[in-house]
Design an enzyme around this catalytic site. Sequence first.
Site, mmCIF file in Angstrom:
data_model
loop_
_atom_site.group_PDB
_atom_site.id
_atom_site.type_symbol
_atom_site.label_atom_id
_atom_site.label_comp_id
_atom_site.label_asym_id
_atom_site.label_seq_id
_atom_site.Cartn_x
_atom_site.Cartn_y
_atom_site.Cartn_z
ATOM 1 N N LYS A 66 0.824 -1.222 0.000
ATOM 2 C CA LYS A 66 0.000 0.000 0.000
ATOM 3 C C LYS A 66 0.849 1.259 0.000
ATOM 4 O O LYS A 66 0.498 2.264 -0.596
ATOM 5 C CB LYS A 66 -0.940 0.000 1.204
ATOM 6 C CG LYS A 66 -0.208 0.019 2.539
ATOM 7 C CD LYS A 66 -0.777 -0.929 3.569
ATOM 8 C CE LYS A 66 -0.294 -2.335 3.346
ATOM 9 N NZ LYS A 66 -0.496 -3.233 4.474
ATOM 10 N N GLU A 90 -5.038 -6.275 -4.474
ATOM 11 C CA GLU A 90 -6.126 -6.554 -3.525
ATOM 12 C C GLU A 90 -5.627 -6.658 -2.084
ATOM 13 O O GLU A 90 -6.278 -6.189 -1.137
ATOM 14 C CB GLU A 90 -6.829 -7.865 -3.914
ATOM 15 C CG GLU A 90 -8.044 -8.207 -3.084
ATOM 16 C CD GLU A 90 -9.156 -7.177 -3.247
ATOM 17 O OE1 GLU A 90 -9.765 -7.133 -4.320
ATOM 18 O OE2 GLU A 90 -9.400 -6.411 -2.293
ATOM 19 N N VAL A 93 -5.100 -3.448 0.731
ATOM 20 C CA VAL A 93 -6.100 -2.782 1.576
ATOM 21 C C VAL A 93 -6.964 -3.830 2.264
ATOM 22 O O VAL A 93 -7.606 -4.648 1.602
ATOM 23 C CB VAL A 93 -7.009 -1.846 0.741
ATOM 24 C CG1 VAL A 93 -8.054 -1.187 1.627
ATOM 25 C CG2 VAL A 93 -6.180 -0.790 0.024
ATOM 26 N N GLY A 148 2.639 -10.333 19.380
ATOM 27 C CA GLY A 148 2.865 -10.316 17.925
ATOM 28 C C GLY A 148 1.789 -9.570 17.154
ATOM 29 O O GLY A 148 1.753 -9.646 15.927
ATOM 30 N N GLU A 151 4.118 -4.271 15.819
ATOM 31 C CA GLU A 151 5.544 -4.305 15.473
ATOM 32 C C GLU A 151 6.364 -3.723 16.622
ATOM 33 O O GLU A 151 5.851 -2.930 17.416
ATOM 34 C CB GLU A 151 5.791 -3.425 14.240
ATOM 35 C CG GLU A 151 4.981 -3.784 13.023
ATOM 36 C CD GLU A 151 5.600 -4.916 12.217
ATOM 37 O OE1 GLU A 151 6.800 -5.200 12.416
ATOM 38 O OE2 GLU A 151 4.869 -5.507 11.410
ATOM 39 N N ASP A 162 -0.358 3.690 8.228
ATOM 40 C CA ASP A 162 -0.770 2.489 7.492
ATOM 41 C C ASP A 162 -2.220 2.657 7.016
ATOM 42 O O ASP A 162 -2.540 2.377 5.846
ATOM 43 C CB ASP A 162 -0.639 1.263 8.415
ATOM 44 C CG ASP A 162 -1.152 -0.002 7.765
ATOM 45 O OD1 ASP A 162 -0.462 -0.544 6.896
ATOM 46 O OD2 ASP A 162 -2.284 -0.426 8.108
ATOM 47 N N LYS A 166 -3.867 3.075 2.976
ATOM 48 C CA LYS A 166 -5.023 2.311 2.475
ATOM 49 C C LYS A 166 -6.158 3.253 2.079
ATOM 50 O O LYS A 166 -6.812 3.052 1.049
ATOM 51 C CB LYS A 166 -5.485 1.327 3.559
ATOM 52 C CG LYS A 166 -4.428 0.264 3.858
ATOM 53 C CD LYS A 166 -4.766 -0.496 5.127
ATOM 54 C CE LYS A 166 -3.707 -1.529 5.458
ATOM 55 N NZ LYS A 166 -3.855 -2.089 6.806
#
Length: 389
Positions: A66, A90, A93, A148, A151, A162, A166
């Site tokens: 993205k 695909e 996003v 997990g 990050e 992020d 998107k």
Amino acid sequence: LVAVSARSPKPDLPLDGVRWDDDPLALARAADIDCVVELMGGAEGPALALAEATLAAGKPLVTANKALLAAHGLALARAAEAKGVALRYEAAVAGGIPVIKALLESLAGNRIDTVAGILNGTCNYILTRMAAEGLSFEAVLADAQKLGYAEADPATDVDGWDSAHKLALLAALAFGAPPDLASLSVQGIRSITPLDHRFAAELGYRIKLLGVATRSDDGVEARVAPALLPVGSPLAGVDGVINAVSVKGAPVGTVTFVGPGAGGDPTASAVLGDVVDVARGAVGLPFGRAADALRPWPLLPVARRRGAWYVRLCVSDQPGVVAGIAGILRDEAISIESLLQFGRSRTDSVPVILITHDVAEDALFRAVDAIAGLPFVWDKPFCLRLQPS
Ligand SMILES: NC(=O)c1ccc[n+]([C@@H]2O[C@H](COP(=O)([O-])OP(=O)(O)OC[C@H]3O[C@@H](n4cnc5c(N)ncnc54)[C@H](OP(=O)(O)O)[C@@H]3O)[C@@H](O)[C@H]2O)c1
């Protein structure tokens, strides 16, 4: 699968009959490779070089990247069109949710007015646990990193970038514009407190990090920010690492997609769907219309932006506070739906929450600046939009 490349060799990867190439660009050049899948990440550097080399070689490109498309989507779309090959993304996003294809194909006959989504699983996980357990942002983030779900460097997720990458792609598809990250306003979730979740719940709302792009006759407004959603609205009930995207258009009405937004299996599902499309001979236009026909959207001026707001104030518990705040709001023609004070204290500050009716955004921020200057106001007021359901 013909060949694989990564930064460092993968001796444990079962590669029977599959070639290993140290140089990812070799994949674009190899005569026996028909389609390249880029899953490195990053807007520049090797991912951009591989995307450019693949398309320049006249090969279809499938990517989950993205950041790359938000920054270079228009140029890459032009390169794909020039060679008549597919550029598919695909997985970029909302992971496993097939929302790109829905906008490109099934909803292509609509005038889309709004796309709104919970686009980052890490943030949604953190906000969900803060709301449910009354924990601080920092405590849940630390736990999410252990488990997990976040990050080691969480900035891209928790500061909203992020989601912004998107949203830039969704808005481009929805409004027939080139992706334009710079036109988005971006705010993350670090300033949300357990108190905000408590007050929101008492007032009948949930707090979610939303990416929202809206088009009106006056222009487009696109923002990533935490917002209050009425309990019972489709996005308010989307919890944990799950993603969701709501598309409002005519004639369809509102369609909401919900599903896993990240992780190996959902991402693989989206990547393989694109690879199958390419194998079936699909080419298409990366943003649904020719790159040269994509038009940058006019931005809605701040003075024309309207909406209802949640404002958290931290004030001394003394007579005259409400009158002082109300006077400033009256001067800016801001009307209040509710004003709540929580708790009492002679020595400490107390939180006061305002919910406004629909107001002009520039008036709200002028009022908030003036309120911040009042002698009994302790901290900078904190504002969140109320997202209509
Ligand atoms: N993770 C998800 O759930 C998810 C979901 C949707 C989309 N995406 C997108 O998918 C992409 C990859 O994300 P990820 O989470 O899978 O990242 P990741 O776990 O860090 O994997 C990246 C892979 O690319 C390789 N790579 C990185 N830089 C390289 C370079 N300079 N040259 C060659 N190989 C390089 C890495 O090799 P080494 O192993 O040798 O370091 C690694 O195998 C990003 O664009 C991300 O936005 C991820």
